[in-house]
Motif scaffolding. Structure first.
Motif, PDB file in Angstrom:
ATOM      1  N   ASP A  87       0.809  -1.211   0.000  1.00 56.56           N
ATOM      2  CA  ASP A  87       0.000   0.000   0.000  1.00 56.56           C
ATOM      3  C   ASP A  87       0.845   1.265   0.000  1.00 56.56           C
ATOM      4  OD1 ASP A  87      -2.297  -1.485   0.008  1.00 56.56           O
ATOM      5  OD2 ASP A  87      -2.557  -1.424   2.189  1.00 56.56           O
ATOM      6  N   HIS A  88       2.111   1.151   0.399  1.00 53.94           N
ATOM      7  CA  HIS A  88       2.917   2.350   0.593  1.00 53.94           C
ATOM      8  C   HIS A  88       4.236   2.336  -0.179  1.00 53.94           C
ATOM      9  CE1 HIS A  88       0.089   3.169   3.795  1.00 53.94           C
ATOM     10  NE2 HIS A  88       0.381   2.012   4.357  1.00 53.94           N
ATOM     11  N   GLN A 107       8.441   5.048  -1.854  1.00 51.09           N
ATOM     12  CA  GLN A 107       7.905   4.501  -0.615  1.00 51.09           C
ATOM     13  C   GLN A 107       7.459   5.639   0.282  1.00 51.09           C
ATOM     14  OE1 GLN A 107      10.314   1.573   1.338  1.00 51.09           O
ATOM     15  NE2 GLN A 107       8.896   1.312   3.044  1.00 51.09           N
ATOM     16  N   ALA A 108       6.292   5.458   0.871  1.00 47.91           N
ATOM     17  CA  ALA A 108       5.754   6.420   1.827  1.00 47.91           C
ATOM     18  C   ALA A 108       5.822   5.817   3.221  1.00 47.91           C
ATOM     19  CB  ALA A 108       4.316   6.786   1.472  1.00 47.91           C
ATOM     20  N   PHE A 109       6.378   6.570   4.151  1.00 49.21           N
ATOM     21  CA  PHE A 109       6.448   6.157   5.542  1.00 49.21           C
ATOM     22  C   PHE A 109       5.456   6.984   6.359  1.00 49.21           C
ATOM     23  CE2 PHE A 109      10.491   5.406   3.513  1.00 49.21           C
ATOM     24  CZ  PHE A 109      10.864   4.140   3.946  1.00 49.21           C
ATOM     25  N   ARG A 110       5.346   6.648   7.605  1.00 43.43           N
ATOM     26  CA  ARG A 110       4.442   7.398   8.462  1.00 43.43           C
ATOM     27  C   ARG A 110       4.883   8.848   8.601  1.00 43.43           C
ATOM     28  NH1 ARG A 110       2.901   4.649  14.036  1.00 43.43           N
ATOM     29  NH2 ARG A 110       2.023   3.216  12.473  1.00 43.43           N
ATOM     30  N   THR A 111       6.182   9.089   8.530  1.00 39.14           N
ATOM     31  CA  THR A 111       6.689  10.447   8.750  1.00 39.14           C
ATOM     32  C   THR A 111       7.374  11.048   7.533  1.00 39.14           C
ATOM     33  OG1 THR A 111       8.767   9.555   9.649  1.00 39.14           O
ATOM     34  CG2 THR A 111       6.987  10.044  11.209  1.00 39.14           C
ATOM     35  N   THR A 122       8.627  10.476   2.954  1.00 45.08           N
ATOM     36  CA  THR A 122       8.608   9.772   1.677  1.00 45.08           C
ATOM     37  C   THR A 122      10.005   9.744   1.083  1.00 45.08           C
ATOM     38  OG1 THR A 122       8.105  11.796   0.430  1.00 45.08           O
ATOM     39  CG2 THR A 122       6.232  10.472   1.173  1.00 45.08           C
TER      40      THR A 122
END
Length: 742
Positions: free
Chosen positions: A243-244, A266-270, A272
């Protein structure tokens, strides 16, 4: 009374069941009615018909303009029969179902469903997904509440006006299976047809559901022809890792090159990250194996800090330009941490540079640079008022060369010296308004600069400290008037007086080598770009600006200004501190003239220039553009006087044009051209044409690079791309959609 209540309950249940099943059947991400979550669906459902009655005790019949409403969805049919004995539903058409958000429409001639609505059969079914892709079939079978099987199906995103005219493109298949859970379409014995003519056959094919935002599969391919790389094709393949995160792999095969292009996101919680790169094995000279990587990322750190980084690396100086990846000829890689608050700013950064220009040596250029900055301001609630600004700056740059002076060409900028600078400063600022509306601001400051130079040679000191006091006063008098025609005029004369003490130490000028004199620093106490040089002595600057706001949305601005000094700025190493083309080398600076004109119909003109005592141009630039619903046209002109001190032995005079025009409803043309007036030759030119409608996007472009050097040769590139809208791209601009003749 009990009998009537039972009928109402059955009607409500029938309406809710029908809508829930049909929404799931077209795979719009709906919830399977058999799952517990379906119990949370909004109630009540509404069933409206011309006639509703019980046929015996086992059948509930609704006939005549039957309409069921549930959770914003609307189902229409001519007749619905629910048989409690066989627990089946029979729906007679024409049947239509529309989603609440308009993203889906289902049409059918008739339907037979089981009680749980997990299995059933629709005759003459047609589904429109996302207002784009149409699926038509003789039969649509619902299987186990998840799969929809369409037999003898046709799929297209083109507007279909009648059965006699085939769409521009379509996919024909013996069977299409729609997995609503995975949002995938599977084709058996598929034919790709153009205007009804089969083009190629695929025994198996998988495509993502048009409502799926990210899915593994092929993206839009393109054909390219280059005078350097030969004829080839790019076929990108998108891999959804999760998803990320995702990876795009693009093989590029041509007659002169074998290339693999990659992009990872990639996207992280804090934060990209994004990484792009390529590996090539070609036959165009230089290295046979070439590669590059560009990466960037942003992350939020605790206490409001932000981490940013970018990486730019390549192993061949012409690789980026030859393959069209980038036109940069100086690469920079940097990592930084910063925080910006209302009264505080912090930033630290480490940067690495690499030059790809012919004739520049990376060993004698500052290739590793560190910078640190801290500024804090305090509001004074007591006399004398205003605010205090405290600042700390640090800078260091490193050259890999061990030479104090490059004896080959005696270029003082091509040695191996390394420089470190540390600056602390304190400034007091205050503004107030005098009686007739004169805006007044004052500044008093003190700065201390410390320099450390390694491999200084004979032209510089190894250590130096300079204390610099400064003070300035600025007066602005804005005058406003509204004419009888409704236009507003504002004239604002400005005057500044400043004094900067101390003297420039005998250290190399490595930071303030390029000075831009414009409206942004006309009233600065120093127009140097860094503290390794400061303007010293008494200085004054004056200017006046006029702005007009028309009642029809027109806006025009004109400004003129000049700097006057007590004496010309002399560099401690000898000569003038400013270059000849900076416009600031004499006691009286060149005259700065700037203007702008805008209209509400898209016309914008901007120009600025520096003019010497004889009103001869030192520097000039102008940009004119016009934009409306059909066209975008722009032109830019640049003039720079020759200046060896800025590594510019000849005058630079260039025109650049770019334009895009919508020739018709579906055709758009584009062009760009860059012309070197000084050398009387073109630098770059390009033409392109695009055909766009609701189901296809076709682009053909050609470009020519005329420049050449010891490492570059002219090249011509031609590109052809076909995109099928609906699966690869969406049609957001409805003006491209074709209409059907009545």
């Amino acid at each position: 009374m009990t009998r009537l209540s039972g009928i109402r309950a059955r009607l409500a249940g029938l309406a809710a069941a029908l809508i829930c099943w049909t929404a799931a059947a077209v795979a719009q991400g709906g919830v399977d009615p058999s799952l517990p979550a379906a119990q949370d669906a909004p109630q009540p459902a509404i069933l409206v018909a011309d006639d509703v009655f019980l046929s015996g005790n086992e059948q509930l019949v609704a006939t005549g303009n039957v309409e069921a409403l549930y959770d914003g969805r609307r189902l229409k049919a001519s007749r619905i029969v629910y048989d409690r004995t066989t627990e089946t539903l029979r729906v007679e058409g024409p049947i239509s179902l529309e989603e609440a958000d308009g993203s889906m429409l289902v049409l059918a001639d008739s339907a037979e469903l089981d009680r749980e609505m997990k299995n059933g059969l629709l005759k003459g079914a047609r589904i429109v997904m996302d207002d784009q892709v149409q699926l038509a079939a003789n039969e649509l079978a619902r299987v186990n509440g998840r799969y929809n099987q369409l037999y003898k199906a046709a799929v297209t995103s083109c507007r279909v006006c009648n059965s006699q005219s085939p769409p521009l493109w379509q996919l024909r298949a013996r069977r299409v299976v729609h997995d609503q859970q995975e949002k995938q379409l599977y084709f058996d014995d598929a034919q790709f047809r153009v205007l009804g003519t089969p083009v190629f056959y695929l025994p198996r094919l998988r495509l993502p559901d048009p409502t799926l935002e990210r899915a593994t599969g092929f993206l839009v391919p393109s054909l390219n022809n280059s005078s350097l790389l030969g004829f080839g094709a790019r076929v990108p393949y998108f891999i959804r890792i999760g998803d990320h995160k995702d990876l795009t792999v693009t093989p590029y095969l041509s007659t002169e090159s074998r290339t693999l292009e990659l992009r990872y996101r990639q996207a992280f919680r804090t934060g990209t990250i994004e990484v792009t790169g390529a590996l090539s094995d070609d036959d165009i000279g230089g290295r046979s194996f070439k590669s590059y990587v560009f990466a960037n990322g942003t992350f939020a750190l605790p206490r409001d800090f932000t981490l940013r980084f970018d990486i730019e690396a390549v192993n061949d100086d012409t690789y980026l330009l030859d393959y069209g990846y980038s036109e940069k000829d100086r690469l920079d890689s940097e990592i930084s941490v910063e925080r910006a608050r209302r009264d505080e700013y912090i930033r630290v950064a480490l940067t690495g540079f690499r030059s790809l220009r012919a004739g520049e040596s990376n060993s004698t250029l500052p290739t590793i640079v560190s910078n640190g900055e801290y500024e804090r301001r305090f509001q004074l609630g007591y006399a004398p008022g205003g605010e205090i600004r405290l600042g700390v700056l640090s800078h260091a740059h490193y050259r890999s060369s061990n030479l104090a002076v490059d004896g080959a060409d005696f270029d003082p900028f091509a040695d191996g010296r390394d420089v470190a600078r540390f600056t602390v400063s304190a400034d007091w600022h205050r503004s107030w308004t005098l009686g007739p509306g004169v805006l007044t601001s004052a500044q008093v400051g003190l700065a201390i600069d410390s320099f450390h130079v390694q491999q200084a040679g004979v032209t510089s000191r190894s250590e130096a400290v300079e204390v610099t006091p400064s003070a300035s006063v600025e007066l602005r008098w804005p005058l406003l008037k509204t004419s009888s025609a409704g236009a507003t005029h504002m004239i604002e004369p400005v005057m500044q007086l400043s004094w900067v003490g101390g003297s420039n130490p005998l250290v190399p000028n490595d930071e303030s080598t390029r000075i831009e004199f414009d409206e942004g620093n006309l009233f600065a106490t120093s127009r140097f770009t860094a503290p390794d040089r400061r303007e010293r002595g008494f200085n004054s600057a004056y200017g006046i600006s006029w702005t007009r706001y028309g009642n029809k949305g027109w806006q025009s601005t004109f400004a003129v200004g000049q700097v006057v000094r007590e004496e010309a700025q002399i560099d401690p190493a000898g000569g003038f501190a400013f270059t000849n083309s900076s416009g600031l080398q004499d006691r009286y600076s060149d005259l700065l003239i700037a203007g702008q004109f805008k209209t509400d119909d898209g016309l914008a003109i901007t120009a600025r220039g520096l003019f010497d005592d004889d009103f001869v141009t030192t520097k000039a630039e102008a940009r004119a553009s016009w934009r409306n619903d059909r066209a975008t046209v722009g032109g830019t002109y640049i003039w720079l006087r020759n200046d060896p001190a800025e590594a510019r032995p000849n005058n630079i005079s260039e025109w650049a044009f770019d334009a895009s025009y919508r020739l018709s409803r579906h055709w758009t043309g584009s062009a760009d051209w860059r012309y070197d007036v000084a050398s009387d030759e073109s630098v770059r030119a390009g033409l392109g044409v695009t055909y766009t409608n609701e189901c296809v996007d076709i682009s053909l472009s050609a470009s020519r690079r005329f420049t050449s050097s010891t490492i570059l040769v002219p090249s011509t590139d031609i590109s052809f791309t076909v995109g099928l809208r609906g699966f690869t791209t969406k049609t957001r601009d409805k003006s491209y959609v074709r209409t059907c003749e009545q």
